[in-house]
Design an enzyme around this catalytic site. Structure first.
Site, PDB file in Angstrom:
ATOM      1  N   ASP A  48      -4.605  -4.827  -7.696  1.00 52.80           N
ATOM      2  CA  ASP A  48      -4.810  -3.404  -7.435  1.00 52.80           C
ATOM      3  C   ASP A  48      -5.902  -3.237  -6.395  1.00 52.80           C
ATOM      4  O   ASP A  48      -6.866  -4.002  -6.369  1.00 52.80           O
ATOM      5  CB  ASP A  48      -5.188  -2.664  -8.724  1.00 52.80           C
ATOM      6  CG  ASP A  48      -6.571  -3.060  -9.248  1.00 52.80           C
ATOM      7  OD1 ASP A  48      -7.532  -2.291  -9.036  1.00 52.80           O
ATOM      8  OD2 ASP A  48      -6.700  -4.142  -9.850  1.00 52.80           O
ATOM      9  N   SER A  49      -5.731  -2.268  -5.500  1.00 57.11           N
ATOM     10  CA  SER A  49      -6.736  -1.904  -4.507  1.00 57.11           C
ATOM     11  C   SER A  49      -7.117  -3.111  -3.651  1.00 57.11           C
ATOM     12  O   SER A  49      -6.258  -3.704  -3.002  1.00 57.11           O
ATOM     13  CB  SER A  49      -7.948  -1.286  -5.208  1.00 57.11           C
ATOM     14  OG  SER A  49      -8.818  -0.662  -4.286  1.00 57.11           O
TER      15      SER A  49
END
Length: 368
Positions: A204-205
């Site tokens: 994520d991210s």
């Protein structure tokens, strides 16, 4: 070249996510010379003239354990004692015993599970594989999707500036393929339970950024994994694209912070169009080189990074890459909303689509 050739050469619910990923409150600071703020990148980190580093997102560490609610068992492992590179591995519960009679050989055979190699987010400078947010998320995912999840605890900037985090993450992939064949401490978990023909790189991210860069390096080596899962990927660039200039009030990420983050975590960079941060920049490695057979990209509808995620997906499709790709956007949702509001309808839909992708199905219709 097969994935085995990359063996390392000698050398449900997230109980505390809302508190951990809420927007940090800016405390009143001591304005003495030593406590003068030198760098502030919201919502991740501050540094001070004294050399003190303040990470703005609290991290609560939880121990590896048997999770009673899911039946998933987790263990921690030190991958590289000289650098401290480590990981947490999650093994799903065994399937229920069949009531039907079967031969001795079939009844004792081990079920093989896909491997979900996960890189956590946090702007390359915050977060941990051992915090409650990721622990709960991967317990749930391992149980429902039936995967061996491995959460990599790579070293963080600024103490360990990039590309150290990228190198750690690449080493973790090599370790997975090595551990399954050598007599390491987790050989029973990987050699007996892991299906190395079905490895997924995910994050994520900033962790999604790492997963992309590992996949590019993998493809350039002539190898590939089953899939690449980019959850709200952190890509950026020098010039604004799409609606990036139209900042939405109250969102987590701001342009000024996105501009400041990359040179802070990667001081040797050529700038915001460094291909590691902007994979669609001129001169970046061709996205046709992605070392995966399938790709899933997701974004939040009001996230500052949504345009980059969408642009990445479109460029991959036009690159000549021969895999299968899917994209979906959660309308009205901000960056990694599925951790901050895990019980919301859209977070549940996010999880369902991820699990379906891991199981090889087609994406369900997503209602924004």
């Amino acid at each position: 070249m097969t994935l085995a050739s990359l063996r390392r050469k000698p050398l449900n619910t997230f109980p505390t996510a809302q508190r951990l990923l809420s927007k940090p409150v800016k405390p009143e600071m001591d304005h003495s010379a030593d406590d003068e703020i030198v760098v502030e990148i919201y919502p991740t980190i501050r540094t001070y003239r004294s050399g003190r580093i303040e990470r703005l997102q609290p991290t609560d560490f939880v121990s590896a354990s048997l999770d009673i609610s899911t039946g998933v068992c987790s263990k921690d492992v030190l991958i590289n004692p000289s650098t401290g590179l480590s990981a947490r591995i999650y093994r799903p519960p065994p399937p229920p015993a069949s009531s039907s009679s079967s031969s001795s050989s079939s009844s004792t055979a081990r079920q093989k599970y896909p491997v979900f190699l996960y890189y956590h987010g946090g702007g390359f400078c915050c977060g941990s594989a051992f915090c409650s947010v990721y622990h709960s998320f991967l317990n749930s995912l391992s149980s429902i999707a039936g995967v061996i999840a491995i959460s990599v605890n790579y070293r963080l900037a600024p103490e360990h500036p990039l590309p150290i985090g990228y190198d750690d993450s690449w080493e973790a992939l090599q370790w997975v393929t090595t551990e399954a064949y050598e007599r390491g401490p987790l050989k029973p978990w990987l050699a007996e339970y892991a299906d190395l023909n079905k490895i997924f790189l995910a994050g994520d991210s900033s962790g999604a950024n790492i997963a992309h860069n590992v996949a590019i390096r993998l493809g350039q080596s002539g190898s590939e994994v089953e899939g690449l899962v980019l959850m709200h990927p952190l890509f950026w660039g020098k010039e604004r694209i799409g609606s990036e200039e139209d900042e939405v009030e109250g969102v987590l990420l701001k342009i000024k912070d996105a501009n400041a983050l990359w040179p802070f975590v990667c001081p040797g960079t050529i700038g915001l169009d460094d291909p590691r941060m902007n994979p669609t920049a001129e001169g970046a490695p061709s996205l046709a080189a992605l070392g995966c057979r399938r790709l899933q990209v997701s974004v939040g509808g009001i996230d500052l990074l949504r345009e980059r995620g969408r642009n990445y997906y479109e460029k991959v499709k036009l690159s000549g890459w021969e895999g299968e790709a899917e994209f979906w956007e959660a309308e009205g949702e901000d960056h990694v909303f599925f951790f901050r509001n895990p019980s919301s309808g859209k977070a549940v839909a996010f999880m369902e689509n991820l699990i379906n992708f891991l199981k090889g199905g087609t994406r369900k219709k997503f209602y924004g």
